[in-house]
Design an enzyme around this catalytic site. Structure first.
Site, PDB file in Angstrom:
ATOM      1  CB  SER A 143      -0.861  -0.029   1.272  1.00 20.30           C
ATOM      2  OG  SER A 143      -1.329   1.246   1.640  1.00 20.30           O
ATOM      3  CE1 TYR A 148      -4.996  -2.001   4.566  1.00 24.89           C
ATOM      4  CE2 TYR A 148      -3.702  -0.007   4.189  1.00 24.89           C
ATOM      5  CZ  TYR A 148      -4.419  -1.091   3.696  1.00 24.89           C
ATOM      6  OH  TYR A 148      -4.552  -1.262   2.338  1.00 24.89           O
TER       7      TYR A 148
HETATM    8  P1  NDP Z   1     -11.896  -5.528  -0.712  1.00 21.91           P
HETATM    9  O1  NDP Z   1     -12.401  -5.273   0.660  1.00 21.91           O
HETATM   10  O2  NDP Z   1     -12.666  -5.012  -1.884  1.00 21.91           O
HETATM   11  O3  NDP Z   1     -11.659  -7.101  -0.929  1.00 21.91           O
HETATM   12  C1  NDP Z   1     -10.940  -7.815   0.008  1.00 21.91           C
HETATM   13  C2  NDP Z   1     -10.974  -9.274  -0.344  1.00 21.91           C
HETATM   14  O4  NDP Z   1     -10.250  -9.998   0.653  1.00 21.91           O
HETATM   15  C3  NDP Z   1     -12.347  -9.856  -0.392  1.00 21.91           C
HETATM   16  O5  NDP Z   1     -12.437 -10.792  -1.444  1.00 21.91           O
HETATM   17  C4  NDP Z   1     -12.480 -10.558   0.967  1.00 21.91           C
HETATM   18  O6  NDP Z   1     -13.423 -11.589   0.890  1.00 21.91           O
HETATM   19  C5  NDP Z   1     -11.066 -11.053   1.164  1.00 21.91           C
HETATM   20  N1  NDP Z   1     -10.678 -11.312   2.543  1.00 21.91           N
HETATM   21  C6  NDP Z   1     -10.682 -10.459   3.615  1.00 21.91           C
HETATM   22  N2  NDP Z   1     -10.244 -11.082   4.701  1.00 21.91           N
HETATM   23  C7  NDP Z   1      -9.952 -12.358   4.335  1.00 21.91           C
HETATM   24  C8  NDP Z   1      -9.469 -13.486   5.021  1.00 21.91           C
HETATM   25  N3  NDP Z   1      -9.187 -13.447   6.331  1.00 21.91           N
HETATM   26  N4  NDP Z   1      -9.282 -14.642   4.336  1.00 21.91           N
HETATM   27  C9  NDP Z   1      -9.560 -14.709   3.009  1.00 21.91           C
HETATM   28  N5  NDP Z   1     -10.016 -13.658   2.301  1.00 21.91           N
HETATM   29  C10 NDP Z   1     -10.214 -12.510   2.970  1.00 21.91           C
HETATM   30  O7  NDP Z   1     -10.397  -4.957  -0.719  1.00 21.91           O
HETATM   31  P2  NDP Z   1      -9.505  -4.359  -1.903  1.00 21.91           P
HETATM   32  O8  NDP Z   1      -9.725  -5.123  -3.142  1.00 21.91           O
HETATM   33  O9  NDP Z   1      -9.654  -2.903  -1.899  1.00 21.91           O
HETATM   34  O10 NDP Z   1      -8.049  -4.672  -1.313  1.00 21.91           O
HETATM   35  C11 NDP Z   1      -7.293  -5.816  -1.705  1.00 21.91           C
HETATM   36  C12 NDP Z   1      -5.876  -5.652  -1.177  1.00 21.91           C
HETATM   37  O11 NDP Z   1      -5.308  -4.446  -1.690  1.00 21.91           O
HETATM   38  C13 NDP Z   1      -5.801  -5.547   0.354  1.00 21.91           C
HETATM   39  O12 NDP Z   1      -4.629  -6.173   0.806  1.00 21.91           O
HETATM   40  C14 NDP Z   1      -5.690  -4.044   0.572  1.00 21.91           C
HETATM   41  O13 NDP Z   1      -5.093  -3.729   1.780  1.00 21.91           O
HETATM   42  C15 NDP Z   1      -4.844  -3.658  -0.609  1.00 21.91           C
HETATM   43  N6  NDP Z   1      -4.920  -2.253  -0.973  1.00 21.91           N
HETATM   44  C16 NDP Z   1      -6.097  -1.696  -1.350  1.00 21.91           C
HETATM   45  C17 NDP Z   1      -6.131  -0.352  -1.714  1.00 21.91           C
HETATM   46  C18 NDP Z   1      -7.364   0.303  -2.174  1.00 21.91           C
HETATM   47  O14 NDP Z   1      -7.321   1.532  -2.386  1.00 21.91           O
HETATM   48  N7  NDP Z   1      -8.482  -0.382  -2.359  1.00 21.91           N
HETATM   49  C19 NDP Z   1      -4.935   0.485  -1.660  1.00 21.91           C
HETATM   50  C20 NDP Z   1      -3.749  -0.222  -1.232  1.00 21.91           C
HETATM   51  C21 NDP Z   1      -3.761  -1.533  -0.900  1.00 21.91           C
HETATM   52  P3  NDP Z   1     -14.348 -12.029   2.148  1.00 21.91           P
HETATM   53  O15 NDP Z   1     -14.659 -10.769   2.929  1.00 21.91           O
HETATM   54  O16 NDP Z   1     -15.531 -12.664   1.519  1.00 21.91           O
HETATM   55  O17 NDP Z   1     -13.509 -12.984   2.901  1.00 21.91           O
END
Ligand code: NDP
Length: 256
Positions: free
Chosen positions: A147, A160
């Protein structure tokens, strides 16, 4: 230059947290480059929906619902991959959660939950994947999703920030130990990307205006804009790139 350098045909990619958002876009991108992709999330129903959507686009997709922060569930998932003959040679540690609260009010439980999901899980899943890559002797690729907070702090997101700073160093630790096995471990640091995780920020006019004013690109990023870096780091094109982080942020970290 040949596009064969970026061809992922014959490879199998596990993308954690790929039922939606950035993970789903990365799964689609790696799949379009030829990989078989394994979709993951905690909810079996949303994993199945994502798998079906990818298959409808001609991508070879399978599903594996498990909680990446649960060590027993991670071990069981990899035992299942072994049984099914799924040889994961590309891992994207993407699953993540956010929790916004000032540190003076933050509970240990919330701190731990964010660290477990965003950092410790990448170690757990990475270790299981790498053990098998080493045993097979054919190398592999690990991409850990960081990030902007891998580099710079921001108020109200302390765990985070710490987890994502750790992700950058986890990639380096993996490179230090596993480069000898032809495993490359690198990070991608996305800027502010339009996904469910950020919906509250997008809906906040002040935050939205701050993003658009501060970023030299003057806009939020899109999940699919991370695909190019992911294909590069998953492919033979990056075979001598290890322990690095690539920021895909519209230039934000490059400016004052
Ligand atoms: P979302 O919240 O849209 O999606 C997150 C995904 O992770 C979902 O599919 C969720 O599915 C899954 N997830 C969460 N916890 C778990 C777990 N314990 N085990 C398995 N799956 C899990 O997030 P983003 O797509 O925005 O983010 C994806 C990655 O990118 C993250 O690491 C985030 O920190 C990083 N990121 C995002 C940014 C942004 O601006 N969006 C910026 C920088 C980094 P479910 O809840 O069904 O388990």
């Amino acid at each position: 230059m040949s596009t064969a350098l970026f061809d992922l045909t014959g490879h199998t990619a596990l993308v954690t947290g790929s039922a939606r958002g950035i993970g789903l876009a990365l799964a689609e991108g790696l799949g379009a480059a030829g990989a078989t992709v394994i979709v993951n999330g905690r909810q079996a129903a949303s994993v199945t929906t994502a798998v079906e959507a990818l298959r409808a686009k001609g991508i070879k997709a399978e599903g594996a619902a498990f909680d990446v922060a649960d060590p027993a569930a991670v071990e069981a998932a990899f035992a299942g991959f072994d049984r099914d003959g799924r040889e994961i040679d590309i891992l994207v540690n993407n699953a993540g959660i956010q929790h916004r609260q000032p540190m003076l009010e933050l509970s240990l439980a919330d701190w731990q939950r964010v660290i477990d999901t965003n950092l410790t899980a990448a170690f757990l899943v990475g270790r299981e994947a790498a053990r098998r890559m080493v045993a097979r002797g054919r190398g592999g690729k690990i991409i850990n999703i960081g990030s902007l907070t891998s580099e710079a702090a921001r108020a109200t997101v302390a765990p985070y920030t710490v987890a994502k700073g750790g992700i950058k160093m986890l990639s380096r630790a993996m490179a230090a130990e596993w480069a000898q096995f032809d495993i490359q471990a690198n990070s991608i640091g996305p800027g502010y990307i339009l996904t469910d995780m950020n919906q509250a920020l997008v809906d906040n006019p002040q935050f939205d205006a701050w993003v658009k004013a501060s970023n030299p690109a003057k806009r939020w990023g899109k999940p699919e804009e991370l695909v190019g870096a992911a294909i590069f780091l998953a492919s033979a094109a990056s075979n001598y790139v290890n322990g690095q982080i690539i920021y895909v942020d519209g230039g934000w970290l490059a400016v004052l």
